[in-house]
Every structure is written in C-alpha cells, then in structure tokens.
Design a protein around this motif. Structure first.
Motif, short mmCIF file in Angstrom:
data_model
loop_
_atom_site.label_atom_id
_atom_site.label_comp_id
_atom_site.label_asym_id
_atom_site.label_seq_id
_atom_site.Cartn_x
_atom_site.Cartn_y
_atom_site.Cartn_z
N ASP A 191 0.82 -1.20 0.00
CA ASP A 191 0.00 0.00 0.00
C ASP A 191 0.87 1.27 0.00
N PRO A 192 0.67 2.17 -0.98
CA PRO A 192 1.52 3.36 -1.07
C PRO A 192 1.36 4.33 0.10
N LEU A 193 0.16 4.46 0.64
CA LEU A 193 -0.04 5.33 1.78
C LEU A 193 0.71 4.81 3.01
N LEU A 194 0.59 3.51 3.26
CA LEU A 194 1.31 2.92 4.39
C LEU A 194 2.82 3.00 4.18
N ALA A 195 3.25 2.87 2.92
CA ALA A 195 4.68 2.98 2.60
C ALA A 195 5.19 4.39 2.94
N LYS A 196 4.38 5.38 2.65
CA LYS A 196 4.76 6.77 2.93
C LYS A 196 4.87 7.02 4.44
N ILE A 197 3.90 6.49 5.18
CA ILE A 197 3.94 6.64 6.65
C ILE A 197 5.14 5.89 7.22
N ALA A 198 5.41 4.70 6.68
CA ALA A 198 6.56 3.90 7.14
C ALA A 198 7.87 4.63 6.90
N ALA A 199 8.00 5.23 5.71
CA ALA A 199 9.24 5.95 5.39
C ALA A 199 9.46 7.11 6.35
N LYS A 200 8.38 7.80 6.68
CA LYS A 200 8.46 8.94 7.60
C LYS A 200 8.99 8.51 8.97
N HIS A 201 8.59 7.33 9.40
CA HIS A 201 8.98 6.83 10.73
C HIS A 201 10.23 5.94 10.67
N LYS A 202 10.79 5.77 9.47
CA LYS A 202 11.92 4.84 9.28
C LYS A 202 11.55 3.45 9.83
N ALA A 203 10.35 3.04 9.46
CA ALA A 203 9.80 1.76 9.92
C ALA A 203 9.41 0.93 8.70
N THR A 204 9.01 -0.32 8.94
CA THR A 204 8.48 -1.15 7.86
C THR A 204 6.97 -0.96 7.78
N ILE A 205 6.40 -1.31 6.63
CA ILE A 205 4.94 -1.21 6.49
C ILE A 205 4.25 -2.14 7.48
N ALA A 206 4.81 -3.32 7.68
CA ALA A 206 4.22 -4.25 8.65
C ALA A 206 4.20 -3.63 10.04
N GLN A 207 5.28 -2.97 10.42
CA GLN A 207 5.32 -2.32 11.73
C GLN A 207 4.23 -1.24 11.85
N VAL A 208 4.02 -0.48 10.77
CA VAL A 208 3.00 0.57 10.78
C VAL A 208 1.61 -0.04 10.96
N ALA A 209 1.30 -1.10 10.21
CA ALA A 209 -0.02 -1.73 10.31
C ALA A 209 -0.25 -2.31 11.71
N LEU A 210 0.77 -2.94 12.26
CA LEU A 210 0.65 -3.52 13.60
C LEU A 210 0.53 -2.43 14.66
N ALA A 211 1.33 -1.36 14.50
CA ALA A 211 1.27 -0.25 15.45
C ALA A 211 -0.10 0.43 15.42
N TRP A 212 -0.67 0.52 14.22
CA TRP A 212 -2.02 1.09 14.08
C TRP A 212 -3.02 0.30 14.93
N ALA A 213 -2.99 -1.03 14.81
CA ALA A 213 -3.92 -1.87 15.58
C ALA A 213 -3.64 -1.75 17.09
N LEU A 214 -2.37 -1.78 17.45
CA LEU A 214 -2.01 -1.68 18.87
C LEU A 214 -2.48 -0.35 19.45
N GLN A 215 -2.33 0.73 18.65
CA GLN A 215 -2.70 2.06 19.13
C GLN A 215 -4.21 2.20 19.32
N LEU A 216 -4.97 1.40 18.59
CA LEU A 216 -6.42 1.37 18.77
C LEU A 216 -6.83 0.50 19.96
N GLY A 217 -5.86 -0.12 20.61
CA GLY A 217 -6.13 -0.93 21.79
C GLY A 217 -6.36 -2.39 21.50
N TYR A 218 -6.06 -2.82 20.28
CA TYR A 218 -6.27 -4.21 19.89
C TYR A 218 -5.04 -5.05 20.22
N ALA A 219 -5.25 -6.34 20.40
CA ALA A 219 -4.15 -7.29 20.47
C ALA A 219 -3.87 -7.80 19.06
#
Length: 267
Positions: A189-217
């Motif tokens: 996903d290009p949007l997730l790729a852009k967010i990942a690049a900003k944080h010097k993170a992987t896209i997988a890390q961004v997707a997982l962090a998104w869920a964690l930040q919403l309070g999900y396991a």
C-alpha cells in the motif's frame, strides 16, 4: 486476567516450520502463542515450547475449539486432547473458533461447555472468534458479563470492523486482530509505505502499530526470524493522529476469510 497485546500466530504453519517459528519467537521474547485444533500443529507447538526452556508460568497459550467438537459431550474431551498435545495442564485462553450457525449445536450448548472448561481449570479465560455483534451478545447472555475475554476477528487497515470493535470496547471485551496485514496485501500500500518511510519503519510495523494504538491485540506470524524480530518493534512505534486518520481512510471492507457454513452474517 488480561490478553497480551502482542503474540505469535501459527495459522498455516505445520511440521518443522512451526517448531522453528515458535522457538525463534520465544528466543526473541515473544511470550503469547496462538494455535487452534484445526491448525493441526498443537503437538509441534507443544514440542517447541518444551524445547525452548521457557517456564510455563511465563507463557500465554491460546487454542481454539473446532466446530466438530462443539457438542457438550465433545468439547471438554477435545480440549483435554489439545492440552496433551501442547504438553500443559491448562491453556490461558480458549476460544470458539467460528460460530458455525448451521452445524446443529446451539450457541448456548457450546458456551456452557466453555464455561465448564474454565471452572475445571482447563483454561484460565474463555472467548470467541469470528463472532458478530449479535452472537457476541448471545454468548455474554449465556456465560455472564465479564466472562468473554476476547473476540478474535479478521481486522486490518482494509477491514477495520469499527462497528464491531466499538461494541466490544463497550462490553470490556478485548479485540484481537488476526490477518492484520491482510495476507500481505497491505505491504504494497503506497499510503502505508509513505507513513513507514516517515517513521523509518516497515509497512508491517505501521499496520501492527495502528492496531495496537487502537487498543487491539495482534498475533502476526512469520517463518523468518528477522521478520519476527522486526514485528516486535511495532510495540515501540507511535503513530501521529494524522497517521491514524490517514490509515482510517483505507477502509474498503476487504475481507479475506468468510467460509460458508462457519461465518456469521457480518456487521
């Protein structure tokens, strides 16, 4: 009791592959392991745990009852078989895997058997998986408010399940997200790729962090040690309010799994 926010999934992993994945994850610091009767890997998971040397008291083990074992005279015997394979006296969390509305066993029957399994000490907590709002409500009616620890559901940036998640949050039930990466589709996903690049993170890390930040396991799986290690780092990634709003815009009801005869009518 609570549900660990980060664990290892073992769906589709069998044989030496799942043994290696579980052992590597435990070496890296994972302590929650998710399996199921239908995965046909409980024995290998049990072997990996035993060989890891990690004390049972440090682990959080989840398994799920398969639909063939929902009847009152089958559920607990099948759980005992699972425990033998997992080489433990109890699991920390036991889930009903799918509501399977047409399989001939009433929700009240199998939820009552789940509550009995908890009373017997065969599981510390009970929960459900792939339940919609109405079926979750019915399950609460059977076992009592506060007894359903989690509803494990498919949930990703492409399938955000916000109505169900809001209901579970109101009820004090933890949302456990599986397929948080949508079978890897979000990794392109290009949007997730852009967010990942900003944080010097992987896209997988961004997707997982998104869920964690919403309070999900979350319970991502991997056969690669480097990916297992990388995924863990999602716990330290903080996304901005703008990042979260952008990810919210990716909702497309992109469900990957909905087997006939097992799935409910989705919310």
């Amino acid at each position: 009791m609570s549900i660990p926010s980060f664990g290892l999934g073992t769906f589709r992993l069998t044989g030496q592959t799942v043994i290696d994945s579980v052992k590597a994850a435990l070496e890296l610091g994972y302590r929650a392991i998710d399996t199921a009767q239908i995965y046909k890997n409980e024995g290998e998971v049990g072997q990996a745990i035993a060989e890891s040397g990690v004390p049972r008291s440090e682990l959080f083990i989840t398994t799920k009852i398969w639909v063939d074992n929902y009847a009152a005279d089958k559920l607990i015997p099948s759980l005992r078989e699972s425990l033998a394979k997992l080489r433990t006296d109890y699991v920390d969390l036991l889930l009903i895997h799918w509501p399977a509305p047409g399989n001939g066993v009433a929700l009240g029957e199998y939820m009552t058997a789940m509550a009995e399994a908890k009373l017997l000490g065969l599981t510390r907590q009970i929960g459900v998986s792939n339940f919609n709002i109405e079926l979750t409500r019915q399950a609460i009616e059977v076992v009592g408010k506060g007894e359903i620890a989690t509803n494990q559901v498919e949930l990703s940036p492409y399938l955000q399940n916000s109505k169900l998640a809001a209901y579970l949050n109101e009820q004090g039930i933890t949302v456990t997200s599986y397929m948080t990466l949508a079978y890897g589709k979000v990794l392109k996903d290009p949007l997730l790729a852009k967010i990942a690049a900003k944080h010097k993170a992987t896209i997988a890390q961004v997707a997982l962090a998104w869920a964690l930040q919403l309070g999900y396991a979350v319970i991502p799986s991997s056969t690669q040690r480097e990916n297992l290690a990388s995924n863990l780092l999602a716990q330290g990634l903080r996304l901005s309010a703008d990042d979260m709003a952008q990810i919210a815009s990716l909702e497309r009801n992109g469900r990957e799994v909905s087997p006939d005869g097992l799935a409910p009518e989705w919310d």
